[in-house]
Design a protein around this motif. Sequence first.
Motif, PDB file in Angstrom:
ATOM      1  N   LYS A 241       0.834  -1.197   0.000  1.00 18.18           N
ATOM      2  CA  LYS A 241       0.000   0.000   0.000  1.00 18.18           C
ATOM      3  C   LYS A 241       0.874   1.254   0.000  1.00 18.18           C
ATOM      4  O   LYS A 241       1.974   1.255   0.553  1.00 18.18           O
ATOM      5  CB  LYS A 241      -0.923  -0.001   1.226  1.00 18.18           C
ATOM      6  CG  LYS A 241      -1.930  -1.141   1.229  1.00 18.18           C
ATOM      7  CD  LYS A 241      -2.823  -1.069   2.455  1.00 18.18           C
ATOM      8  CE  LYS A 241      -3.829  -2.216   2.459  1.00 18.18           C
ATOM      9  NZ  LYS A 241      -4.700  -2.183   3.670  1.00 18.18           N
ATOM     10  N   GLU A 242       0.364   2.288  -0.621  1.00 16.69           N
ATOM     11  CA  GLU A 242       1.072   3.564  -0.664  1.00 16.69           C
ATOM     12  C   GLU A 242       1.316   4.060   0.753  1.00 16.69           C
ATOM     13  O   GLU A 242       0.416   4.091   1.588  1.00 16.69           O
ATOM     14  CB  GLU A 242       0.243   4.594  -1.436  1.00 16.69           C
ATOM     15  CG  GLU A 242       1.029   5.783  -1.934  1.00 16.69           C
ATOM     16  CD  GLU A 242       1.957   5.441  -3.088  1.00 16.69           C
ATOM     17  OE1 GLU A 242       3.150   5.802  -3.000  1.00 16.69           O
ATOM     18  OE2 GLU A 242       1.480   4.842  -4.067  1.00 16.69           O
ATOM     19  N   GLY A 303      18.995  -5.838   5.274  1.00 18.17           N
ATOM     20  CA  GLY A 303      17.833  -6.153   4.457  1.00 18.17           C
ATOM     21  C   GLY A 303      17.512  -5.034   3.488  1.00 18.17           C
ATOM     22  O   GLY A 303      18.360  -4.190   3.179  1.00 18.17           O
ATOM     23  N   ILE A 304      16.266  -5.013   3.002  1.00 17.67           N
ATOM     24  CA  ILE A 304      15.827  -3.991   2.052  1.00 17.67           C
ATOM     25  C   ILE A 304      14.514  -3.388   2.506  1.00 17.67           C
ATOM     26  O   ILE A 304      13.782  -3.964   3.325  1.00 17.67           O
ATOM     27  CB  ILE A 304      15.644  -4.572   0.631  1.00 17.67           C
ATOM     28  CG1 ILE A 304      14.510  -5.618   0.620  1.00 17.67           C
ATOM     29  CG2 ILE A 304      16.939  -5.165   0.110  1.00 17.67           C
ATOM     30  CD1 ILE A 304      14.117  -6.093  -0.769  1.00 17.67           C
ATOM     31  N   THR A 305      14.219  -2.217   1.968  1.00 14.95           N
ATOM     32  CA  THR A 305      12.927  -1.571   2.178  1.00 14.95           C
ATOM     33  C   THR A 305      12.305  -1.352   0.803  1.00 14.95           C
ATOM     34  O   THR A 305      12.904  -0.725  -0.067  1.00 14.95           O
ATOM     35  CB  THR A 305      13.075  -0.229   2.910  1.00 14.95           C
ATOM     36  OG1 THR A 305      13.728  -0.455   4.162  1.00 14.95           O
ATOM     37  CG2 THR A 305      11.707   0.385   3.182  1.00 14.95           C
ATOM     38  N   PHE A 306      11.114  -1.878   0.641  1.00 16.19           N
ATOM     39  CA  PHE A 306      10.427  -1.907  -0.649  1.00 16.19           C
ATOM     40  C   PHE A 306       9.197  -1.009  -0.560  1.00 16.19           C
ATOM     41  O   PHE A 306       8.350  -1.200   0.298  1.00 16.19           O
ATOM     42  CB  PHE A 306      10.044  -3.359  -0.940  1.00 16.19           C
ATOM     43  CG  PHE A 306       9.396  -3.613  -2.274  1.00 16.19           C
ATOM     44  CD1 PHE A 306       9.425  -2.685  -3.309  1.00 16.19           C
ATOM     45  CD2 PHE A 306       8.759  -4.821  -2.507  1.00 16.19           C
ATOM     46  CE1 PHE A 306       8.833  -2.935  -4.528  1.00 16.19           C
ATOM     47  CE2 PHE A 306       8.158  -5.102  -3.723  1.00 16.19           C
ATOM     48  CZ  PHE A 306       8.194  -4.149  -4.728  1.00 16.19           C
ATOM     49  N   TYR A 307       9.121   0.002  -1.431  1.00 20.44           N
ATOM     50  CA  TYR A 307       8.018   0.959  -1.434  1.00 20.44           C
ATOM     51  C   TYR A 307       7.091   0.693  -2.630  1.00 20.44           C
ATOM     52  O   TYR A 307       7.500   0.124  -3.633  1.00 20.44           O
ATOM     53  CB  TYR A 307       8.548   2.395  -1.533  1.00 20.44           C
ATOM     54  CG  TYR A 307       9.513   2.778  -0.438  1.00 20.44           C
ATOM     55  CD1 TYR A 307       9.078   3.431   0.704  1.00 20.44           C
ATOM     56  CD2 TYR A 307      10.873   2.482  -0.566  1.00 20.44           C
ATOM     57  CE1 TYR A 307       9.976   3.782   1.715  1.00 20.44           C
ATOM     58  CE2 TYR A 307      11.771   2.824   0.434  1.00 20.44           C
ATOM     59  CZ  TYR A 307      11.323   3.475   1.574  1.00 20.44           C
ATOM     60  OH  TYR A 307      12.213   3.816   2.562  1.00 20.44           O
ATOM     61  N   LYS A 308       5.853   1.125  -2.504  1.00 27.96           N
ATOM     62  CA  LYS A 308       4.905   0.995  -3.608  1.00 27.96           C
ATOM     63  C   LYS A 308       5.488   1.642  -4.853  1.00 27.96           C
ATOM     64  O   LYS A 308       5.883   2.808  -4.848  1.00 27.96           O
ATOM     65  CB  LYS A 308       3.569   1.657  -3.252  1.00 27.96           C
ATOM     66  CG  LYS A 308       2.477   1.501  -4.306  1.00 27.96           C
ATOM     67  CD  LYS A 308       2.013   0.070  -4.412  1.00 27.96           C
ATOM     68  CE  LYS A 308       0.845  -0.086  -5.367  1.00 27.96           C
ATOM     69  NZ  LYS A 308       0.401  -1.502  -5.473  1.00 27.96           N
ATOM     70  N   SER A 309       5.548   0.884  -5.931  1.00 29.58           N
ATOM     71  CA  SER A 309       6.161   1.355  -7.170  1.00 29.58           C
ATOM     72  C   SER A 309       5.143   1.363  -8.297  1.00 29.58           C
ATOM     73  O   SER A 309       4.059   0.780  -8.184  1.00 29.58           O
ATOM     74  CB  SER A 309       7.342   0.445  -7.552  1.00 29.58           C
ATOM     75  OG  SER A 309       8.260   0.311  -6.486  1.00 29.58           O
ATOM     76  N   LYS A 310       5.512   2.012  -9.382  1.00 28.74           N
ATOM     77  CA  LYS A 310       4.660   1.994 -10.566  1.00 28.74           C
ATOM     78  C   LYS A 310       4.620   0.569 -11.108  1.00 28.74           C
ATOM     79  O   LYS A 310       5.656  -0.071 -11.273  1.00 28.74           O
ATOM     80  CB  LYS A 310       5.223   2.937 -11.634  1.00 28.74           C
ATOM     81  CG  LYS A 310       4.352   3.041 -12.878  1.00 28.74           C
ATOM     82  CD  LYS A 310       4.959   4.012 -13.884  1.00 28.74           C
ATOM     83  CE  LYS A 310       4.114   4.067 -15.157  1.00 28.74           C
ATOM     84  NZ  LYS A 310       4.708   4.983 -16.157  1.00 28.74           N
TER      85      LYS A 310
END
Length: 327
Positions: A241-242, A303-310
């Motif tokens: 989610k955004e 680790g990584i942080t993954f954000y809402k993408s196109k």
Amino acid sequence: MADEKITEIEELFPLEEIKSHSKKELQYRSYMSSPFIAASLPLKDVKKNLFTRTYNNISLTLTSDTKVPFGKNGRLLLSILTTHAVLKKNKPGEPVVLEYKSLQNLLDELQLPKQRGKEVKEQLECFSGSTFVFKEKRTKLSEAYLFEEFMPTEEQIYGKVTATLHSTGIVPFFESMQYVDLEDEKSNKKSIGFKIVLSEKFTQLSQEHAVPINYTVYKQIKSVVGKDLYTWFVYRNNSIKEGEPLHISRRALVDQFMPVKGNKEGYESEERVNWNYLKEQINTIKDKYYPDLKVSINSTNDGITFYKSKPVIEGNDSRYMLVTSTI
């Protein structure tokens, strides 16, 4: 047959819009089922007829009469098979049948050169003799009254319960496969008349859990791990989610994509090598294959942080034709 293919394409993408793009600009869409995104095929030939991959609540066990499908070509072929299963307009109870006049016709659909024929044929043989056991656990906090008949006392039906659904099944990829090998007096060899019947269970799984991907990009990714990461980012982006970024630990990523196989003594060094390779592939995907991907490697290297993408593929995007329409 050709008219049916044109109709299929026009239903998804208006023909005048397709014509407005040159062949160089045209991109192709295919599908991959989410179980094989979460727990993928082996990265390379494990030279065994048994392979198990587990990720979170999903477990995938492949078995074969010879050896299980693997590698780049196994993944490309699986995507094509899944796409046919998803899009084929067969009537209920009718099998999905794939027919190719020759191995070259299949290579054309895969958009691979003639030189890859032997490798692709090997993967076909692997799929034809393979089945997989798919296990999944889904947990949800539910209203107790939904399970009223299983509650020991009447008072308990007004509370909440944690319900875990356990799903399992044995799924063959193919119902059957047949083809003819020809060899003339000069020892020139050719494989013709391929007829592949997808199993009903594989077709159903594909239709229920299909994830659209950009096949053009997927094929271009050289690293097998890179292919897995790309499809995983495409898949997981659908659920983010955004404004609510997803944090994935280093351990979880290594365990999913490049699990450590060494003993406890060598675990740290192998884990470090695998993690560094994953970071390299994530950066390559961002730079070359999914420029709209919003993901960052944590400064703490944990680790990584993954954000809402196109999304990779937008609805009604006329740039994308079905990869199965190329033959």
